[in-house]
Design a protein around this motif. Sequence first.
Motif, PDB file in Angstrom:
ATOM      1  N   TYR A   1     -12.405  11.964   8.903  1.00 40.55           N
ATOM      2  CA  TYR A   1     -11.070  11.518   9.290  1.00 40.55           C
ATOM      3  C   TYR A   1     -10.041  12.250   8.420  1.00 40.55           C
ATOM      4  N   HIS A   2      -8.980  12.747   9.034  1.00 46.46           N
ATOM      5  CA  HIS A   2      -7.907  13.419   8.308  1.00 46.46           C
ATOM      6  C   HIS A   2      -6.649  12.567   8.418  1.00 46.46           C
ATOM      7  N   LEU A   3      -6.168  12.076   7.279  1.00 46.20           N
ATOM      8  CA  LEU A   3      -5.042  11.153   7.257  1.00 46.20           C
ATOM      9  C   LEU A   3      -3.818  11.774   6.589  1.00 46.20           C
ATOM     10  N   LEU A   4      -2.649  11.255   6.969  1.00 45.68           N
ATOM     11  CA  LEU A   4      -1.392  11.698   6.384  1.00 45.68           C
ATOM     12  C   LEU A   4      -0.530  10.487   6.052  1.00 45.68           C
ATOM     13  N   SER A   5       0.014  10.478   4.852  1.00 42.93           N
ATOM     14  CA  SER A   5       1.017   9.488   4.469  1.00 42.93           C
ATOM     15  C   SER A   5       2.373  10.170   4.507  1.00 42.93           C
ATOM     16  N   ILE A   6       3.177   9.796   5.472  1.00 44.60           N
ATOM     17  CA  ILE A   6       4.511  10.401   5.591  1.00 44.60           C
ATOM     18  C   ILE A   6       5.389   9.969   4.418  1.00 44.60           C
ATOM     19  N   LYS A   7       5.272   8.721   4.035  1.00 45.83           N
ATOM     20  CA  LYS A   7       6.091   8.189   2.953  1.00 45.83           C
ATOM     21  C   LYS A   7       5.835   8.919   1.642  1.00 45.83           C
ATOM     22  N   HIS A   8       4.546   9.138   1.306  1.00 48.15           N
ATOM     23  CA  HIS A   8       4.193   9.768   0.028  1.00 48.15           C
ATOM     24  C   HIS A   8       3.942  11.269   0.160  1.00 48.15           C
TER      25      HIS A   8
ATOM     26  N   GLU B   1       0.853   1.436  -1.928  1.00 52.01           N
ATOM     27  CA  GLU B   1       0.635   2.567  -2.828  1.00 52.01           C
ATOM     28  C   GLU B   1       0.049   3.780  -2.099  1.00 52.01           C
ATOM     29  N   LEU B   2      -0.585   3.540  -0.958  1.00 50.11           N
ATOM     30  CA  LEU B   2      -1.220   4.624  -0.210  1.00 50.11           C
ATOM     31  C   LEU B   2      -0.454   4.914   1.079  1.00 50.11           C
ATOM     32  N   ASP B   3      -0.360   3.933   1.960  1.00 48.37           N
ATOM     33  CA  ASP B   3       0.461   4.022   3.177  1.00 48.37           C
ATOM     34  C   ASP B   3       0.092   5.226   4.046  1.00 48.37           C
ATOM     35  N   PHE B   4      -1.216   5.372   4.326  1.00 45.95           N
ATOM     36  CA  PHE B   4      -1.654   6.442   5.235  1.00 45.95           C
ATOM     37  C   PHE B   4      -1.458   5.944   6.662  1.00 45.95           C
TER      38      PHE B   4
ATOM     39  N   CYS C   1      -5.272   5.625  -7.649  1.00 37.60           N
ATOM     40  CA  CYS C   1      -4.939   4.551  -6.701  1.00 37.60           C
ATOM     41  C   CYS C   1      -6.119   4.236  -5.784  1.00 37.60           C
ATOM     42  N   LEU C   2      -6.791   5.282  -5.320  1.00 35.74           N
ATOM     43  CA  LEU C   2      -7.940   5.087  -4.435  1.00 35.74           C
ATOM     44  C   LEU C   2      -9.059   4.322  -5.147  1.00 35.74           C
ATOM     45  N   LYS C   3      -9.316   4.677  -6.390  1.00 38.86           N
ATOM     46  CA  LYS C   3     -10.364   4.003  -7.157  1.00 38.86           C
ATOM     47  C   LYS C   3     -10.007   2.538  -7.401  1.00 38.86           C
ATOM     48  N   ASN C   4      -8.748   2.259  -7.681  1.00 40.70           N
ATOM     49  CA  ASN C   4      -8.329   0.882  -7.959  1.00 40.70           C
ATOM     50  C   ASN C   4      -8.346   0.024  -6.699  1.00 40.70           C
ATOM     51  N   ILE C   5      -7.898   0.578  -5.587  1.00 46.91           N
ATOM     52  CA  ILE C   5      -7.760  -0.206  -4.357  1.00 46.91           C
ATOM     53  C   ILE C   5      -9.088  -0.342  -3.609  1.00 46.91           C
ATOM     54  N   LEU C   6      -9.820   0.756  -3.505  1.00 42.47           N
ATOM     55  CA  LEU C   6     -11.082   0.711  -2.748  1.00 42.47           C
ATOM     56  C   LEU C   6     -12.241   0.174  -3.576  1.00 42.47           C
ATOM     57  N   ALA C   7     -12.177   0.351  -4.887  1.00 44.12           N
ATOM     58  CA  ALA C   7     -13.174  -0.207  -5.818  1.00 44.12           C
ATOM     59  C   ALA C   7     -14.597   0.159  -5.392  1.00 44.12           C
TER      60      ALA C   7
ATOM     61  N   ILE D   1     -16.148   1.289   6.934  1.00 45.48           N
ATOM     62  CA  ILE D   1     -15.136   2.228   7.396  1.00 45.48           C
ATOM     63  C   ILE D   1     -13.879   1.538   7.919  1.00 45.48           C
ATOM     64  N   THR D   2     -14.001   0.466   8.678  1.00 40.37           N
ATOM     65  CA  THR D   2     -12.806  -0.189   9.214  1.00 40.37           C
ATOM     66  C   THR D   2     -12.015  -0.874   8.105  1.00 40.37           C
ATOM     67  N   ASP D   3     -12.703  -1.524   7.172  1.00 45.30           N
ATOM     68  CA  ASP D   3     -12.003  -2.160   6.051  1.00 45.30           C
ATOM     69  C   ASP D   3     -11.282  -1.123   5.201  1.00 45.30           C
ATOM     70  N   VAL D   4     -11.953  -0.017   4.923  1.00 43.06           N
ATOM     71  CA  VAL D   4     -11.348   1.039   4.104  1.00 43.06           C
ATOM     72  C   VAL D   4     -10.128   1.625   4.804  1.00 43.06           C
ATOM     73  N   CYS D   5     -10.245   1.909   6.094  1.00 38.32           N
ATOM     74  CA  CYS D   5      -9.122   2.498   6.828  1.00 38.32           C
ATOM     75  C   CYS D   5      -7.934   1.541   6.876  1.00 38.32           C
ATOM     76  N   ARG D   6      -8.210   0.262   7.038  1.00 43.56           N
ATOM     77  CA  ARG D   6      -7.115  -0.714   7.055  1.00 43.56           C
ATOM     78  C   ARG D   6      -6.436  -0.801   5.687  1.00 43.56           C
ATOM     79  N   MET D   7      -7.217  -0.730   4.632  1.00 50.78           N
ATOM     80  CA  MET D   7      -6.647  -0.747   3.282  1.00 50.78           C
ATOM     81  C   MET D   7      -5.816   0.510   3.026  1.00 50.78           C
ATOM     82  N   LEU D   8      -6.290   1.641   3.501  1.00 50.62           N
ATOM     83  CA  LEU D   8      -5.551   2.890   3.318  1.00 50.62           C
ATOM     84  C   LEU D   8      -4.228   2.868   4.075  1.00 50.62           C
TER      85      LEU D   8
END
Length: 204
Positions: free
Chosen positions: A87-94, A52-55, A12-18, A40-47
């Motif tokens: 940066y340490h991120l967490l996706s609660i949903k996934h 599919e990611l929802d961090f 998912c990361l490879k497909n979305i962040l390209a 960094i800001t674009d990537v964080c907003r996409m994440l």
Amino acid sequence: MSNTRLETLSSCLKNILADKLISINKQFDELTIIVCPADITDVCRMLRDSPELDFDMLIDLCGVDYATYHSKPESGDQQGGRFAVVYHLLSIKHNCRLRIKVFAESDEFPVVDSVIDIWPAVNWFEREAFDLFGIVFVGHPDLRRILTDYGFIGNPFRKDFPLSGNVEMRYDDEQKRVIYQPVSIEPRIITPHVIREEHYGESN
């Protein structure tokens, strides 16, 4: 996290962040990605915004000083550079975690864009990295020291920061206030003096 879930997340990361993704590395059952500071800001907003990611939660942010050895190729940090922000991120949903690493372009004046508009909880973390490592976060609304006092000189978590510091603080009875002055401690190397008998250890 199971290998299957890690592989799914990696895909998912490879497909979305390209092309914004410099590298992706698996360590300790977690993924670490490296991106350019300009992205960094674009990537964080996409994440955060990608379903599919929802961090949606930033757990922590910290600075790193790689000093003279910079990054080690075997760890996947081929980009180099002395200062990095992690940066340490967490996706609660996934129910998954992700680590992002970005290297500042300048070793003399490390600068990275703030992500406070994406995760407001990063406020004090960015101030801490600014205070301890001297990393400037562009766009932060209140970037000032948070752990050291306002008269402190230098950044104490940098590898080249002197152990005794640059200034010391004391109360002056004559001026009736706290003053700063150059450090009076002289660095010294203590060499133990060992005394042994003339024939110590020799067998008869």
